[in-house]
Design a protein around this motif. Structure first.
Motif, PDB file in Angstrom:
ATOM      1  N   TRP A  15       0.754  -1.322  -0.153  1.00  0.00           N
ATOM      2  CA  TRP A  15       0.050   0.039  -0.074  1.00  0.00           C
ATOM      3  C   TRP A  15       0.793   1.097   0.139  1.00  0.00           C
ATOM      4  N   ALA A  16       1.775   1.201   0.520  1.00  0.00           N
ATOM      5  CA  ALA A  16       3.011   2.298   0.456  1.00  0.00           C
ATOM      6  C   ALA A  16       3.510   2.744  -0.578  1.00  0.00           C
ATOM      7  N   VAL A  17       3.746   1.514  -1.363  1.00  0.00           N
ATOM      8  CA  VAL A  17       4.185   1.828  -2.770  1.00  0.00           C
ATOM      9  C   VAL A  17       3.137   2.172  -3.702  1.00  0.00           C
ATOM     10  N   ALA A  18       2.155   1.424  -3.519  1.00  0.00           N
ATOM     11  CA  ALA A  18       0.983   1.993  -4.347  1.00  0.00           C
ATOM     12  C   ALA A  18       0.481   3.476  -4.155  1.00  0.00           C
ATOM     13  N   PHE A  19       0.618   3.918  -2.883  1.00  0.00           N
ATOM     14  CA  PHE A  19       0.146   5.423  -2.570  1.00  0.00           C
ATOM     15  C   PHE A  19       1.226   5.978  -3.445  1.00  0.00           C
ATOM     16  N   ARG A  73      21.994  -3.428  -6.259  1.00  0.00           N
ATOM     17  CA  ARG A  73      23.185  -3.234  -5.316  1.00  0.00           C
ATOM     18  C   ARG A  73      22.715  -2.400  -4.294  1.00  0.00           C
ATOM     19  N   VAL A  74      21.799  -1.486  -4.300  1.00  0.00           N
ATOM     20  CA  VAL A  74      21.791  -0.576  -3.044  1.00  0.00           C
ATOM     21  C   VAL A  74      20.164  -1.005  -2.479  1.00  0.00           C
ATOM     22  N   GLY A  75      19.104  -1.887  -3.103  1.00  0.00           N
ATOM     23  CA  GLY A  75      18.255  -2.223  -2.585  1.00  0.00           C
ATOM     24  C   GLY A  75      17.148  -1.323  -2.989  1.00  0.00           C
ATOM     25  N   SER A  76      15.909  -2.126  -3.143  1.00  0.00           N
ATOM     26  CA  SER A  76      14.630  -1.486  -3.814  1.00  0.00           C
ATOM     27  C   SER A  76      14.264  -0.202  -3.211  1.00  0.00           C
ATOM     28  N   LYS A  77      14.288  -0.174  -1.673  1.00  0.00           N
ATOM     29  CA  LYS A  77      13.884   1.012  -1.351  1.00  0.00           C
ATOM     30  C   LYS A  77      14.704   2.068  -1.144  1.00  0.00           C
ATOM     31  N   ALA A 175       7.552  15.001  -2.853  1.00  0.00           N
ATOM     32  CA  ALA A 175       7.958  15.157  -1.512  1.00  0.00           C
ATOM     33  C   ALA A 175       7.276  14.204  -0.594  1.00  0.00           C
ATOM     34  N   ILE A 176       5.778  14.281  -0.769  1.00  0.00           N
ATOM     35  CA  ILE A 176       4.910  13.565   0.315  1.00  0.00           C
ATOM     36  C   ILE A 176       4.919  12.193  -0.057  1.00  0.00           C
ATOM     37  N   ALA A 177       5.224  11.683  -1.187  1.00  0.00           N
ATOM     38  CA  ALA A 177       5.489  10.190  -1.619  1.00  0.00           C
ATOM     39  C   ALA A 177       6.752   9.835  -0.972  1.00  0.00           C
ATOM     40  N   PHE A 178       7.735  10.700  -1.168  1.00  0.00           N
ATOM     41  CA  PHE A 178       9.279  10.268  -0.557  1.00  0.00           C
ATOM     42  C   PHE A 178       9.062  10.082   1.016  1.00  0.00           C
ATOM     43  N   VAL A 179       8.328  10.874   1.649  1.00  0.00           N
ATOM     44  CA  VAL A 179       8.231  10.737   2.918  1.00  0.00           C
ATOM     45  C   VAL A 179       7.629   9.256   3.250  1.00  0.00           C
ATOM     46  N   ALA A 180       6.363   9.190   2.614  1.00  0.00           N
ATOM     47  CA  ALA A 180       5.381   7.833   2.826  1.00  0.00           C
ATOM     48  C   ALA A 180       6.575   6.761   2.422  1.00  0.00           C
ATOM     49  N   ILE A 181       7.318   6.686   1.464  1.00  0.00           N
ATOM     50  CA  ILE A 181       8.168   5.427   1.376  1.00  0.00           C
ATOM     51  C   ILE A 181       9.291   5.122   2.274  1.00  0.00           C
ATOM     52  N   MET A 182       9.906   6.417   2.908  1.00  0.00           N
ATOM     53  CA  MET A 182      10.724   6.419   3.950  1.00  0.00           C
ATOM     54  C   MET A 182      10.077   5.816   5.143  1.00  0.00           C
ATOM     55  N   ILE A 183       9.022   6.132   5.312  1.00  0.00           N
ATOM     56  CA  ILE A 183       8.420   5.768   6.944  1.00  0.00           C
ATOM     57  C   ILE A 183       7.835   4.302   6.523  1.00  0.00           C
ATOM     58  N   LEU A 184       6.902   4.085   5.715  1.00  0.00           N
ATOM     59  CA  LEU A 184       6.044   2.967   5.723  1.00  0.00           C
ATOM     60  C   LEU A 184       6.742   1.749   5.002  1.00  0.00           C
ATOM     61  N   LEU A 185       7.515   2.100   4.043  1.00  0.00           N
ATOM     62  CA  LEU A 185       8.165   0.728   3.433  1.00  0.00           C
ATOM     63  C   LEU A 185       9.462   0.287   4.050  1.00  0.00           C
ATOM     64  N   PRO A 186       9.408  -1.133   4.755  1.00  0.00           N
ATOM     65  CA  PRO A 186      10.489  -1.615   5.243  1.00  0.00           C
ATOM     66  C   PRO A 186      11.684  -1.871   4.276  1.00  0.00           C
ATOM     67  N   ASN A 187      12.849  -2.058   4.790  1.00  0.00           N
ATOM     68  CA  ASN A 187      13.946  -2.532   3.971  1.00  0.00           C
ATOM     69  C   ASN A 187      13.758  -4.006   3.245  1.00  0.00           C
ATOM     70  N   ILE A 188      13.699  -4.044   2.016  1.00  0.00           N
ATOM     71  CA  ILE A 188      13.415  -5.176   1.210  1.00  0.00           C
ATOM     72  C   ILE A 188      14.951  -5.965   1.185  1.00  0.00           C
ATOM     73  N   PRO A 189      15.212  -6.971   1.476  1.00  0.00           N
ATOM     74  CA  PRO A 189      16.429  -7.972   1.256  1.00  0.00           C
ATOM     75  C   PRO A 189      16.747  -7.740  -0.592  1.00  0.00           C
ATOM     76  N   LYS A 190      18.232  -7.298  -0.531  1.00  0.00           N
ATOM     77  CA  LYS A 190      18.785  -7.287  -1.892  1.00  0.00           C
ATOM     78  C   LYS A 190      18.860  -8.687  -2.376  1.00  0.00           C
ATOM     79  N   PRO A 191      18.451  -8.831  -3.841  1.00  0.00           N
ATOM     80  CA  PRO A 191      18.735 -10.169  -4.367  1.00  0.00           C
ATOM     81  C   PRO A 191      20.254 -10.846  -4.259  1.00  0.00           C
TER      82      PRO A 191
END
Length: 391
Positions: A15-19, A73-77, A175-191
């Motif tokens: 939902w964070a990414v969809a937003f 290399r840097v991760g999805s988030k 900028a709103i989307a940036f804050v939403a991703i930073m707060i709501l999206l957890p770190n996703i393991p790198k492949p």
């Protein structure tokens, strides 16, 4: 009802990414109602203004080739956040431009951010969602449709104040989307495996993926003729264009969620795609024949939203399912090919109108879409989408 229940159980990350996707895609619709105003204020021709789409799509397409390389290399988030930073900076710079050349250049920088964001966003939504690939893509396409439909209304309002308003508005929304991703999206393991820049090119050796990419390349000649050229044909003010493209975007959102899955289930992905593309070509032909009829063009633009929404979901689902490579690589390969078409189409539409007459861009767009149907038909043996996976 069942679809809504399954989508409602999605993880917060989805939902964070969809937003963020809603706000990101709002950026495209925000700009559309102000194209004539940009031409007037910066003393540019329609074909020069169309370069805003050309630079954006060209850089987006090329940058798609590095999205997997960066995200692995840097991760999805972090990749999503870097993409949003590029969009924020270059959309704001666009709002302070003094000439069409500057604005076109800043849109290219915006396109770089767009590539990093949208390719990674689709892969993240598909990767962490529940309920299967098709349902994740429906959610992604719904975000796309909602953003595109609401964007023109806001763009029309901001554009009526100044053509700079929508560009600055995009910066704020991103900028709103940036804050939403930073707060709501957890770190996703790198492949486990780091992607190579050559991986997207290798993926295009797969006939099914290449077929879908070329089909989308040709479809985009019709799609961006509608997006970049019809605002000049309709000759409406910012509010009027905002309402027209709001109607287009609403149909796009509704059909991507509710119509495409039904067609896919009943008659299959490829057959559905062929039917919808032929209807879209017919719609463009109507605009070409009755270009001087404002009512006809307005209705045809709005109706085109139904065909675009349905086709977007069908072809994106096919891309995610047909290729044997990782989804992020498949998305990058496909997007590279299709965005090149999106780069050429807007400028060509404006030039065709200047060289010949206002009808020709629509005729050419319809012809290109029909060619796309023929390309899709030639690859039918490579486009076997398993129904269990798609549904």
């Amino acid at each position: 009802m069942e679809l809504q229940k399954q989508q409602g159980r999605q993880p917060k990350a989805v939902w964070a990414v969809a937003f963020a996707c809603v706000i990101s895609f709002m950026g495209l619709g925000l700009v559309d109602p102000i194209l004539p105003a940009i031409a007037e204020n910066l003393k540019a021709t329609p074909s020069q203004v169309s370069l805003l789409f050309t630079s954006y799509n060209l850089i987006t397409g090329i940058a798609m080739l590095i999205t997997g390389f960066v995200s692995s290399r840097v991760g999805s988030k972090l990749t999503l956040m870097i993409g949003l930073i590029f969009i924020i900076v270059f959309s704001a710079l666009g709002g302070f431009s003094d000439g069409i050349s500057q604005l076109v250049g800043f849109r290219g920088g915006w396109g770089l951010g767009n590539a990093l964001f949208i390719a990674t966003a689709l892969a993240v939504i598909v990767g962490v969602s529940t309920g299967g690939t098709a349902k994740a893509i429906i959610l992604y396409e719904a975000a796309l449709g909602l953003g595109i439909s609401v964007g023109p209304l806001l763009g029309g309002e901001l554009g009526s104040i100044s053509w700079r308003g929508p560009f600055l508005g995009v910066a704020v929304l991103m900028a709103i989307a940036f804050v939403a991703i930073m707060i709501l999206l957890p770190n996703i393991p790198k492949p486990a495996r780091k992607s190579s820049i050559l991986d997207p090119f290798r993926a295009l050796k797969h006939r099914g993926l290449l077929t879908l990419g070329i089909t989308a390349f040709l479809y985009n000649f019709g799609f961006f003729t509608l997006m970049a050229y019809t605002p000049f044909v309709m000759k409406l003010d910012e509010h009027g264009l905002g309402y027209v493209f709001f109607g287009w975007g609403m149909l796009l959102a509704i059909t991507s969620v509710f119509v495409a899955p039904v067609l896919e289930k009943r008659i299959g992905t490829l057959k559905s795609m062929v039917i919808v593309l032929l209807l879209f070509a017919a719609d463009l032909l109507v605009m070409g024949i009755w270009t001087s009829s404002l009512v006809t063009v307005i209705l045809a633009v709005i109706i085109a939203g139904a065909f675009s929404g349905t086709n977007n979901t069908l072809i994106t689902t096919a891309v995610m399912e047909v290729s044997p490579v990782e989804r992020s690589i498949a998305s990058a390969s496909y997007s590279f090919v299709r965005f090149i078409g999106g780069a050429a189409a807007p400028f060509l539409a404006g030039k065709l109108a200047e060289w010949f007459n206002p009808h020709v861009p629509f005729y050419f767009g319809a012809f290109a879409v029909v060619l796309g149907v023929l390309v899709a038909a030639t690859g039918k043996n490579y486009l076997k989408i398993p129904k269990t996976a798609a549904h």
